[in-house]
Write an enzyme that holds these catalytic residues in place. Sequence first.
Site, PDB file in Angstrom:
ATOM      1  N   GLU A   1      42.170  29.416  95.481  1.00 50.99           N
ATOM      2  CA  GLU A   1      42.197  29.868  96.579  1.00 50.99           C
ATOM      3  C   GLU A   1      41.352  31.298  96.613  1.00 50.99           C
ATOM      4  OE1 GLU A   1      45.317  30.510  99.095  1.00 50.99           O
ATOM      5  OE2 GLU A   1      44.697  30.482 101.020  1.00 50.99           O
TER       6      GLU A   1
ATOM      7  N   HIS B   1      44.232  23.972  98.110  1.00 52.40           N
ATOM      8  CA  HIS B   1      42.686  24.669  98.448  1.00 52.40           C
ATOM      9  C   HIS B   1      41.526  24.303  97.265  1.00 52.40           C
ATOM     10  CE1 HIS B   1      44.151  26.990 101.579  1.00 52.40           C
ATOM     11  NE2 HIS B   1      45.340  27.494 100.971  1.00 52.40           N
TER      12      HIS B   1
HETATM   13 ZN   LIG Z   1      48.597  27.227 101.332  1.00 54.21          ZN
END
Ligand SMILES: [Zn+2]
Length: 526
Positions: A361, A386
């Site tokens: 992320e 992510h």
């Molecule tokens: Zn999360």
Amino acid sequence: MKWGTLLSFGCAAMQFLIPYTNAVPTVDEYMQSRSTAMQADDATILGGSMTLSDSREILVNSILMTLKDKEYEEGLDSNGRFFAAAQHFFHSKAAIDGSNVFKIIKMMPKGAGLHMHDATVGDVQYIAHNLTREENLYYCVQGWDHLLFHFFETQPTEGCSETSQWKSVARLRQDASSDEFVDNWFLSSMSMVTPTPEVAYPDTNAAWDLFEKKITTISGVINYEKALKDNYYQILQQHYDDNVMYVEMRGLLSSVYKLNQEELTTLDALTLYKETTDEFVRDHPDFWGAKYIYAPHRFHSPDSLQEMINNASTMKSTYPDYFAGFDLVGQEDKGTPLLGFLPQLLDAASKDIKFFFHSGETDWHGTQIDENVIDAALLNTTRFAHGYALHSHPHIYEMAKRNNIATEVCPISNQVLRLVEDLRNHPATNYLREGFPVVVASDGPGMWGAAALSHDWYMAFMAIAGKRADLRFLKQLATNSIRYSAMNSVEQAEALGKWEVQWDDFLNKVIQEFSTLSDACMGNEV
Ligand SMILES: [Zn+2]
Ligand SMILES: *[C@@H]1O[C@H](CO)[C@@H](O)[C@H](O)[C@H]1NC(C)=O
Ligand SMILES: *[C@@H]1O[C@H](CO)[C@@H](O)[C@H](O)[C@H]1NC(C)=O
Ligand SMILES: *[C@@H]1O[C@H](CO)[C@@H](O)[C@H](O)[C@H]1NC(C)=O
């Protein structure tokens, strides 16, 4: 016939039989190979291998695509200004809510929500307005403006800092000139929504700082045993109302407290969630259920992490059907990377605990943080949470694709937390178009005023997947959400059966509500 056409038929041997005179095709030939190339290019898109055979599905697809094309045309004509999916969600939400494409996505049975967090998924309006009306709630302002909440049996003598005292919320409401003023104050202390996100959150770190502060504000309310139950029930309701029938929530399971200030063990906290799920399923028999991913903060020491993993093992044996697995949360850029907990995580793997790691992320490609993607993959994560940085790891990307390790793409979260501004530039465009297993999820919809899942699906459909992604794409997103969930194969088959019934119902509803509208759009006689 010319050279180029022969090549496209793959007749390599014949190339030498025909003299190479002029490689330029005629317009017709060119258009033929163009169409072949486009078909090949679209074939790998998520849902691209699906054929719509049901005549109602074909009709719904044409309605949906007529409406989608209209939004694209308005967007193109206005250089993107009226293309909601190109804007920051805080600017575009009202327009999206009015969009017919969005309305269809809302009605659609979306299957499962696979990425959301205990403190950020719940509707902040419900927490700020409803839950703060519970008895025994106190507030305290720390520093300049950091509002904290806590339930106490009686007024505590100690403050939340040396200079600030805990004060009764009920008394505040009585004394305030308007209840609305108090509601708005509480709400703004918990919500990320602002009319000027560019100013409020100038960069990722600034966004995360406020995000974590607001999580502390919310947690004081929802970590109280009774409020936690009410809030979780409401979270399930939010998903149900958005046509999401199953959820896998991540949570800390820590700091959950009773009125006498006794803290629940992580196992007792999990029990509370499990019992609330059972209660919700009793009240809503068509809801499929939920599982839980235990996800403590990544800033703990390796020793306490080991203790958490031992506890996770107990959770798994106590609730084999409810406990899904393990993850670590908090801003990846700041906390310990997965590698820092390697012995503990290998121990967890040996205890058969499944991983659902937040990884990648970040846009800091090539840094230690970004390497979480590599470690998540090598630790056999069940899904990447992510996986924003997956595209900069071609080997891991290919390996994950081959092994069907899905990534949970959370469009609005990535935008609010400043990884990407215009979602048309999200790296998942590549994943979605290239056949990587993707599920679209919401992360913290309560904190940014989004629906449980529909706004993220809208963004994925309109901004990330591109203009030609059609009903098959959305249908595949729904079936992916079941296939890549932690449900076992029996549960998945059952869920899919129930989903198919809902899908059938959805097709009828869209035809009923939208067929005249789309005729009007196409300029046909109504
Ligand atoms: Zn999360
Ligand atoms: C929250 O409070 C409002 C206003 O009192 C009420 O209308 C609403 O039904 C409540 N919501 C829930 C879920 O209890
Ligand atoms: C592990 O579980 C025990 C017993 O339930 C509890 O006392 C302890 O606080 C837990 N440890 C952590 C780090 O959550
Ligand atoms: C991951 O899976 C592979 C293939 O099944 C296995 O060889 C390896 O030991 C696993 N690694 C971990 C950390 O569980």
